[in-house]
Design an enzyme around this catalytic site. Structure first.
Site, PDB file in Angstrom:
ATOM      1  N   LYS A  90      83.684  -0.123 -78.866  1.00  0.00           N
ATOM      2  CA  LYS A  90      83.778  -0.425 -80.275  1.00  0.00           C
ATOM      3  C   LYS A  90      85.226  -0.677 -80.678  1.00  0.00           C
ATOM      4  O   LYS A  90      85.505  -1.225 -81.716  1.00  0.00           O
ATOM      5  CB  LYS A  90      83.263   0.770 -81.100  1.00  0.00           C
ATOM      6  CG  LYS A  90      81.856   1.171 -80.794  1.00  0.00           C
ATOM      7  CD  LYS A  90      81.550   2.505 -81.546  1.00  0.00           C
ATOM      8  CE  LYS A  90      80.258   3.085 -81.058  1.00  0.00           C
ATOM      9  NZ  LYS A  90      80.096   4.482 -81.564  1.00  0.00           N
ATOM     10  N   GLY A  91      86.151  -0.236 -79.827  1.00  0.00           N
ATOM     11  CA  GLY A  91      87.558  -0.211 -80.201  1.00  0.00           C
ATOM     12  C   GLY A  91      88.143  -1.553 -80.619  1.00  0.00           C
ATOM     13  O   GLY A  91      89.024  -1.610 -81.468  1.00  0.00           O
ATOM     14  N   GLU A 140      90.472  -7.227 -76.019  1.00  0.00           N
ATOM     15  CA  GLU A 140      90.565  -5.771 -75.797  1.00  0.00           C
ATOM     16  C   GLU A 140      91.400  -5.111 -76.882  1.00  0.00           C
ATOM     17  O   GLU A 140      92.308  -5.726 -77.433  1.00  0.00           O
ATOM     18  CB  GLU A 140      91.229  -5.499 -74.437  1.00  0.00           C
ATOM     19  CG  GLU A 140      90.255  -5.235 -73.305  1.00  0.00           C
ATOM     20  CD  GLU A 140      89.658  -3.823 -73.338  1.00  0.00           C
ATOM     21  OE1 GLU A 140      89.670  -3.178 -74.394  1.00  0.00           O
ATOM     22  OE2 GLU A 140      89.160  -3.389 -72.293  1.00  0.00           O
ATOM     23  N   ASP A 141      91.099  -3.866 -77.144  1.00  0.00           N
ATOM     24  CA  ASP A 141      91.915  -3.104 -78.085  1.00  0.00           C
ATOM     25  C   ASP A 141      93.187  -2.613 -77.404  1.00  0.00           C
ATOM     26  O   ASP A 141      94.293  -2.854 -77.858  1.00  0.00           O
ATOM     27  CB  ASP A 141      91.121  -1.919 -78.677  1.00  0.00           C
ATOM     28  CG  ASP A 141      90.385  -1.093 -77.614  1.00  0.00           C
ATOM     29  OD1 ASP A 141      90.487  -1.414 -76.409  1.00  0.00           O
ATOM     30  OD2 ASP A 141      89.706  -0.124 -77.997  1.00  0.00           O
ATOM     31  N   ASP A 181      95.139   1.010 -71.150  1.00  0.00           N
ATOM     32  CA  ASP A 181      95.861   2.258 -70.881  1.00  0.00           C
ATOM     33  C   ASP A 181      96.055   2.369 -69.376  1.00  0.00           C
ATOM     34  O   ASP A 181      97.024   1.856 -68.822  1.00  0.00           O
ATOM     35  CB  ASP A 181      95.063   3.419 -71.476  1.00  0.00           C
ATOM     36  CG  ASP A 181      95.758   4.759 -71.345  1.00  0.00           C
ATOM     37  OD1 ASP A 181      96.834   4.813 -70.733  1.00  0.00           O
ATOM     38  OD2 ASP A 181      95.246   5.757 -71.874  1.00  0.00           O
ATOM     39  N   PHE A 231      98.510   9.039 -77.149  1.00  0.00           N
ATOM     40  CA  PHE A 231      97.195   8.711 -77.695  1.00  0.00           C
ATOM     41  C   PHE A 231      97.322   8.289 -79.155  1.00  0.00           C
ATOM     42  O   PHE A 231      97.885   9.007 -79.974  1.00  0.00           O
ATOM     43  CB  PHE A 231      96.241   9.900 -77.553  1.00  0.00           C
ATOM     44  CG  PHE A 231      94.814   9.509 -77.765  1.00  0.00           C
ATOM     45  CD1 PHE A 231      94.085   8.911 -76.751  1.00  0.00           C
ATOM     46  CD2 PHE A 231      94.207   9.729 -78.994  1.00  0.00           C
ATOM     47  CE1 PHE A 231      92.761   8.532 -76.956  1.00  0.00           C
ATOM     48  CE2 PHE A 231      92.885   9.350 -79.203  1.00  0.00           C
ATOM     49  CZ  PHE A 231      92.161   8.755 -78.185  1.00  0.00           C
ATOM     50  N   VAL A 232      96.791   7.095 -79.463  1.00  0.00           N
ATOM     51  CA  VAL A 232      96.880   6.569 -80.826  1.00  0.00           C
ATOM     52  C   VAL A 232      95.489   6.328 -81.400  1.00  0.00           C
ATOM     53  O   VAL A 232      94.532   6.136 -80.647  1.00  0.00           O
ATOM     54  CB  VAL A 232      97.700   5.254 -80.878  1.00  0.00           C
ATOM     55  CG1 VAL A 232      99.168   5.513 -80.621  1.00  0.00           C
ATOM     56  CG2 VAL A 232      97.160   4.211 -79.897  1.00  0.00           C
ATOM     57  N   ASP A 241      89.641   5.192 -81.809  1.00  0.00           N
ATOM     58  CA  ASP A 241      89.116   6.446 -82.352  1.00  0.00           C
ATOM     59  C   ASP A 241      89.587   7.669 -81.592  1.00  0.00           C
ATOM     60  O   ASP A 241      90.058   7.576 -80.459  1.00  0.00           O
ATOM     61  CB  ASP A 241      87.582   6.438 -82.282  1.00  0.00           C
ATOM     62  CG  ASP A 241      87.080   6.641 -80.844  1.00  0.00           C
ATOM     63  OD1 ASP A 241      87.529   5.893 -79.951  1.00  0.00           O
ATOM     64  OD2 ASP A 241      86.272   7.558 -80.622  1.00  0.00           O
ATOM     65  N   ARG A 264      88.647   5.081 -86.909  1.00  0.00           N
ATOM     66  CA  ARG A 264      88.586   3.653 -86.576  1.00  0.00           C
ATOM     67  C   ARG A 264      88.916   2.773 -87.778  1.00  0.00           C
ATOM     68  O   ARG A 264      89.405   1.663 -87.636  1.00  0.00           O
ATOM     69  CB  ARG A 264      87.185   3.276 -86.078  1.00  0.00           C
ATOM     70  CG  ARG A 264      86.801   3.881 -84.736  1.00  0.00           C
ATOM     71  CD  ARG A 264      85.544   3.190 -84.211  1.00  0.00           C
ATOM     72  NE  ARG A 264      84.874   3.915 -83.158  1.00  0.00           N
ATOM     73  CZ  ARG A 264      85.173   3.844 -81.851  1.00  0.00           C
ATOM     74  NH1 ARG A 264      86.161   3.064 -81.473  1.00  0.00           N
ATOM     75  NH2 ARG A 264      84.507   4.530 -80.956  1.00  0.00           N
TER      76      ARG A 264
END
Ligand code: IMP
Length: 204
Positions: free
Chosen positions: A63-64, A122-123, A126, A175-176, A182, A188
């Site tokens: 969902k990102g 893509e969001d 990582d 982590f963001v 999310d 979100r």
């Protein structure tokens, strides 16, 4: 009229403090304006590179990437080529903040991508484990080409070398949340991207 203007102003200028999530954010990493400007630049870059193809199939990884997909598709729409939108949902993270490398398809493509020019939207990349799995999966379906546009990349965390053609922002390995990203399905809807206060992780 003035009341209308007032409410518009308070909406447009909504600060972290005015929103429910504001109290949970320690620091803004990328602002709403930076995201908007960079998305327009990425669309220009993609439009220039795909100028000669009849169309591009954008594959959004839910969902990102949903916010980025919506804004990027509209920015690209002004410049061409024509796009079609596809959505996949895959899972590599549970409720935590580290990649497991174990990928599960929650929603597959709705159509054949053979001979199509595919651009994965893509969001964030990582560890690259999720994307590397996805690229192998898409390549096995004989597309004309597969490239990736990601809004965020954490360069320090790359364990698997994955070819990412278009990158919005290189951000530090922390982590963001926000703009689709999310923590435990929350945050979100934030229009910017930020780091959560440590106490958020300590909540039951
Ligand atoms: P990777 O497999 O480690 O590259 O992780 C990729 C996926 O994990 C992304 O598509 C996101 O959904 C999620 N992810 C990675 N980093 C973050 C983050 O900082 N915040 C929220 N989600 C993240």
């Amino acid at each position: 009229m003035s009341a209308e203007r007032g409410s518009e102003r308070s909406y447009m200028g909504a600060t972290a403090e005015e929103s429910w999530y504001g109290a949970d954010i320690e620091r803004v990493v990328v602002t709403e304006e930076q995201i908007r400007d960079r998305t327009a630049e990425l669309a220009k870059q993609v439009a220039a590179e795909y100028g000669a193809v009849p169309g591009v199939l954008l594959v959004c990884v839910l969902k990102g990437a949903v916010m980025f997909m919506a804004d990027f598709a509209r920015a690209l729409g002004r410049l061409g080529p024509p796009v079609e939108l596809e959505f996949m949902a895959i899972s590599s993270y549970g409720q935590g903040t580290t990649s497991s490398g174990v990928v599960r398809i929650l929603k597959d493509l709705d159509r054949d991508i053979a001979a199509r020019h595919v651009l994965v939207v893509e969001d964030i990349v990582d560890s690259g484990l999720t994307l590397s799995w996805l690229l192998r999966y898409l390549a096995s379906r004989s597309p004309a080409s597969v490239e990736v546009v990601t809004l965020f990349r954490k360069p320090d965390a790359v364990k698997v070398p994955v070819p990412v053609r278009f990158v919005g922002f290189d951000i530090p390995s922390e982590f963001v949340v926000g703009y689709g990203l999310d923590y435990a399905e929350r945050y979100r809807e934030m229009p910017y991207v930020g780091v959560l206060k440590p106490e958020v992780y300590a909540r039951p």
